[in-house]
Design a protein around this motif. Structure first.
Motif, PDB file in Angstrom:
ATOM      1  N   HIS A 111       0.863  -1.190   0.000  1.00 17.65           N
ATOM      2  CA  HIS A 111       0.000   0.000   0.000  1.00 17.65           C
ATOM      3  C   HIS A 111       0.890   1.227   0.000  1.00 17.65           C
ATOM      4  CE1 HIS A 111       0.848  -0.491   4.281  1.00 17.65           C
ATOM      5  NE2 HIS A 111       0.234   0.620   4.595  1.00 17.65           N
ATOM      6  N   HIS A 113       1.192   3.962   1.997  1.00 17.44           N
ATOM      7  CA  HIS A 113       1.537   4.769   3.174  1.00 17.44           C
ATOM      8  C   HIS A 113       3.043   5.018   3.194  1.00 17.44           C
ATOM      9  CE1 HIS A 113      -2.311   3.933   5.732  1.00 17.44           C
ATOM     10  NE2 HIS A 113      -2.441   4.949   4.912  1.00 17.44           N
ATOM     11  N   ASP A 115       5.423   4.798   5.224  1.00 18.39           N
ATOM     12  CA  ASP A 115       6.392   3.862   5.812  1.00 18.39           C
ATOM     13  C   ASP A 115       6.578   2.608   4.955  1.00 18.39           C
ATOM     14  OD1 ASP A 115       3.733   3.457   6.497  1.00 18.39           O
ATOM     15  OD2 ASP A 115       4.167   2.529   8.430  1.00 18.39           O
ATOM     16  N   HIS A 116       5.806   2.488   3.869  1.00 11.88           N
ATOM     17  CA  HIS A 116       5.927   1.306   2.989  1.00 11.88           C
ATOM     18  C   HIS A 116       6.417   1.662   1.586  1.00 11.88           C
ATOM     19  CE1 HIS A 116       3.868  -1.578   5.749  1.00 11.88           C
ATOM     20  NE2 HIS A 116       3.550  -0.412   6.293  1.00 11.88           N
ATOM     21  N   HIS A 199      -7.475  -1.159   5.372  1.00 12.74           N
ATOM     22  CA  HIS A 199      -6.457  -0.235   5.910  1.00 12.74           C
ATOM     23  C   HIS A 199      -6.281   0.916   4.918  1.00 12.74           C
ATOM     24  CE1 HIS A 199      -2.951   1.144   8.079  1.00 12.74           C
ATOM     25  NE2 HIS A 199      -2.220   1.052   6.986  1.00 12.74           N
ATOM     26  N   ASP A 220       0.074  -3.955   6.791  1.00 14.59           N
ATOM     27  CA  ASP A 220      -0.656  -3.169   7.792  1.00 14.59           C
ATOM     28  C   ASP A 220      -2.109  -3.611   7.969  1.00 14.59           C
ATOM     29  OD1 ASP A 220       1.645  -1.825   8.157  1.00 14.59           O
ATOM     30  OD2 ASP A 220       0.866   0.167   7.657  1.00 14.59           O
TER      31      ASP A 220
HETATM   32 ZN   LIG Z   1      -0.192   1.640   6.505  1.00 14.14          ZN
END
Ligand SMILES: [Zn+2]
Length: 293
Positions: A111, A113, A115-116, A199, A220
């Motif tokens: 995904h 976000h 942090d990914h 998420h 996540d």
């Molecule tokens: Zn996430």
């Protein structure tokens, strides 16, 4: 300082959990367990040695996964990049495993976000893995590369803006190297995407299988080991708390019936363990990790 990598076999595949570093979250109870009844959360945390009234910070490991199938090198997620001074260690840690960025064939983004996808690009703003095809769910790409509406998230408006802009800015430069995929698609032999939207609109888990052994990279969809015991407790950043809870239950049912090794990106490094059913939920058993020679 977390360990940099942890290597193991899955059937004939070589797998390595590769650390991207750590990140410290403030107000973890609100961030991770917004829907949890306070008394129950207090009890559950205490059973894990944590006092709710003193739980002001949570240091999360960020753990990506490298799968070498023998013919293809697949990286799942790129970590936080420049999100913090304590993140962005992924590429250096891959290099110390003898894997320069140009050796990665496929990058799966669960995904968008920050942090990914934070390590998607190099310092020059170009894709950090120059020879790789990047794979992301079509619905996830379409959501973040348009003007994403994050007003449903239960986080402050300025954080909604940051998430939207980081997601978009770390996807658009991949245009020439991206393949938009559907849930359930086989990405490489033995590596399959699994629908786990909730998420985010197009969140994917990844099923890795070789010689009858399975690993489920839940990303996540399951942010913290307590979500395994309490799958209905949603996080402030879940775009749809109801769908996120349904996705957690589907993944946990699947992992339990397949006796799959489970990997959690935010779990204590290396984030590996098994789940087994308990009543209407599941229990988490961390994998006994070799620490010495
Ligand atoms: Zn996430």
């Amino acid at each position: 300082m977390p360990a940099a990598s942890y290597e193991f076999r899955l059937g004939s595949f070589r797998c390595v959990v590769v650390s991207d570093g750590t990140y410290t979250y403030a107000n973890p109870a609100l961030t991770f367990f917004l829907d949890a009844p306070e008394e129950r959360l207090r009890e559950k945390l205490l059973a894990n040695g944590v006092r709710l009234d003193r739980w002001t910070e949570f240091v999360s490991d960020y753990s990506c996964l490298l799968v070498d199938t023998g013919s293809r090198r697949v990286l799942i997620d790129t970590g936080g990049g420049a999100l913090s001074s304590t993140t962005g260690k992924l590429r250096a840690n891959l290099r110390s495993l003898g894997l320069p960025p140009e050796d990665i064939d496929t990058v799966i983004l669960t995904h968008a976000h920050s942090d990914h996808v934070g390590g998607n690009l190099g310092p020059d703003g170009r894709p950090a893995f120059p020879a790789a095809r990047y794979k992301i769910a079509r619905s996830e790409w379409e959501f973040w590369t348009a003007e994403p509406d994050l007003s449903r998230l239960r986080i402050p408006a300025h954080l909604q803006k940051v998430l939207a802009s980081v997601g978009r800015s770390h996807l658009l430069p991949l245009r020439g190297q991206v393949d938009l995929i559907e849930p359930g698609e086989e990405i490489e032999p033995g590596v399959r995407s699994v629908d786990s939207s909730g998420h985010t609109p197009g969140h994917l888990a990844v099923d890795v299988s070789s010689q009858g052994e399975h690993l489920l990279y839940v990303s996540d969809a399951i942010l913290h080991p307590l979500h395994i015991e309490e799958p209905d407790w949603s996080a402030a950043v879940d775009v749809s708390p109801t769908e996120a809870a349904e996705a957690r239950r589907r993944l946990l049912r699947r992992a339990s019936s397949q006796h799959a090794l489970v990997h959690g990106f935010h779990f204590p490094f290396p984030g590996l363990g098994h789940v087994g059913p308990v009543g209407e939920a599941w229990r988490w058993t961390p994998w006994a990790v070799r620490t010495g020679p």
